[in-house]
Write an enzyme that holds these catalytic residues in place. Structure first.
Site, PDB file in Angstrom:
ATOM      1  N   ARG A  89       0.811  -1.210   0.000  1.00  0.00           N
ATOM      2  CA  ARG A  89       0.000   0.000   0.000  1.00  0.00           C
ATOM      3  C   ARG A  89       0.846   1.262   0.000  1.00  0.00           C
ATOM      4  NH1 ARG A  89      -4.965  -1.886   2.484  1.00  0.00           N
ATOM      5  NH2 ARG A  89      -6.381  -0.181   2.813  1.00  0.00           N
ATOM      6  N   ARG A 128     -21.833  -1.364   3.237  1.00  0.00           N
ATOM      7  CA  ARG A 128     -21.223  -2.690   3.402  1.00  0.00           C
ATOM      8  C   ARG A 128     -21.609  -3.317   4.742  1.00  0.00           C
ATOM      9  NH1 ARG A 128     -14.965  -3.391   2.699  1.00  0.00           N
ATOM     10  NH2 ARG A 128     -14.906  -1.616   4.113  1.00  0.00           N
TER      11      ARG A 128
END
Ligand code: AP5
Ligand code: MG
Ligand code: ZN
Length: 214
Positions: A89, A128
């Site tokens: 990342r 979500r």
């Protein structure tokens, strides 16, 4: 050796697609986010430290996640391949991964870049829901469970992730742009990167991915 990196912003569907790849190709999903959340749940020292970064939508320090991934890649189930979901990342993480794969005699075959318009990401993350029992992912509108609030696969209650609050999501998106997006250029030169339009039907997106992997 089917080593795969899934790159993409928060909400791009890395976890959703990783689970499908893992099932079809019998290789493990290595999600640093899931592993960090597990450490938080277990209340380990590492989890305690990670929590403060995660709750604010920031990144956990490189040396912590690099250590986690290096250990995990040495497990026997990674012998045939693995799917890195949410790692690397940052550029230092990508450089560390290059060193670690070399050292462990492993290979990254493909970097899948999941592309979704930014305005859709917010809606995806706000809706979500995750199963605490088996890790399955749902969306209240785009991928709802058969019975509201309950996992189709194991019946466990679904929860909302701590970092799926509008304010925190915004910070996560900013950090993605700043820290993670430069990886696209990092991998461009390797010839391993493949872009995948990741909007629309989940199974149709997966079909495109499976084609790339075969
Ligand atoms: P992490 O858990 O990796 O979170 P993230 O990168 O923000 O990504 P998400 O898991 O939120 O999204 P996803 O791409 O997996 O999408 P999903 O499939 O769930 O990291 C969390 C935190 O941990 C970080 O902020 C950081 O603090 C720390 N961390 C982790 N790794 C780190 C590292 N390497 N270095 C430093 N810190 C690290 O899908 C999202 C939703 O959309 C779901 O509801 C799903 O059902 C729905 N959906 C999926 N596909 C579609 C579709 N095609 N159409 C409509 N809806 C869809
Ligand atoms: Mg995920
Ligand atoms: Zn479940």
């Amino acid at each position: 050796m089917l080593g795969i990196i899934l790159l993409g912003p928060p909400g791009a569907g890395k976890g959703t697609q990783a689970k499908k790849i893992a099932a079809q190709f019998s290789i493990p999903q290595i999600s640093t986010g899931d592993m960090l959340r597990e450490a938080v749940k277990q209340g380990t020292e590492m989890g305690r430290q990670a929590k403060s970064f995660m709750d604010q939508g920031g990144l956990v320090p490189d040396e912590v996640v690099i250590g986690i991934v290096k250990d995990r890649l040495q497990a026997p189930d990674c012998a045939k391949g693995f799917i890195l979901d949410g790692f690397p990342r940052t550029i230092p993480q990508a450089e560390a991964l290059d060193r670690v794969t070399k050292e462990l005699n492993k290979e990254i075959r493909v970097v899948l870049s999941l592309e979704v318009d930014e305005k859709e990401l917010m809606e995806r993350l706000c809706g979500r829901r995750t199963c605490t029992g088996c890790g399955a992912m749902y969306h209240v509108k785009f991928n709802p469970p058969k019975a509201a609030g309950k996992c189709d696969k194991c019946g466990t209650a679904l929860i909302q992730r701590d970092d799926d609050k509008e304010e925190t999501i915004r910070t996560r998106l900013v950090n993605y742009k700043k820290m993670t997006e430069p990886l696209l250029r990092y991998y461009q030169g390797s010839g391993k990167i493949r872009s995948v339009r990741a909007t629309g039907d989940i199974d149709a997106i997966y079909a495109g991915i499976a084609k790339i992997l075969q």
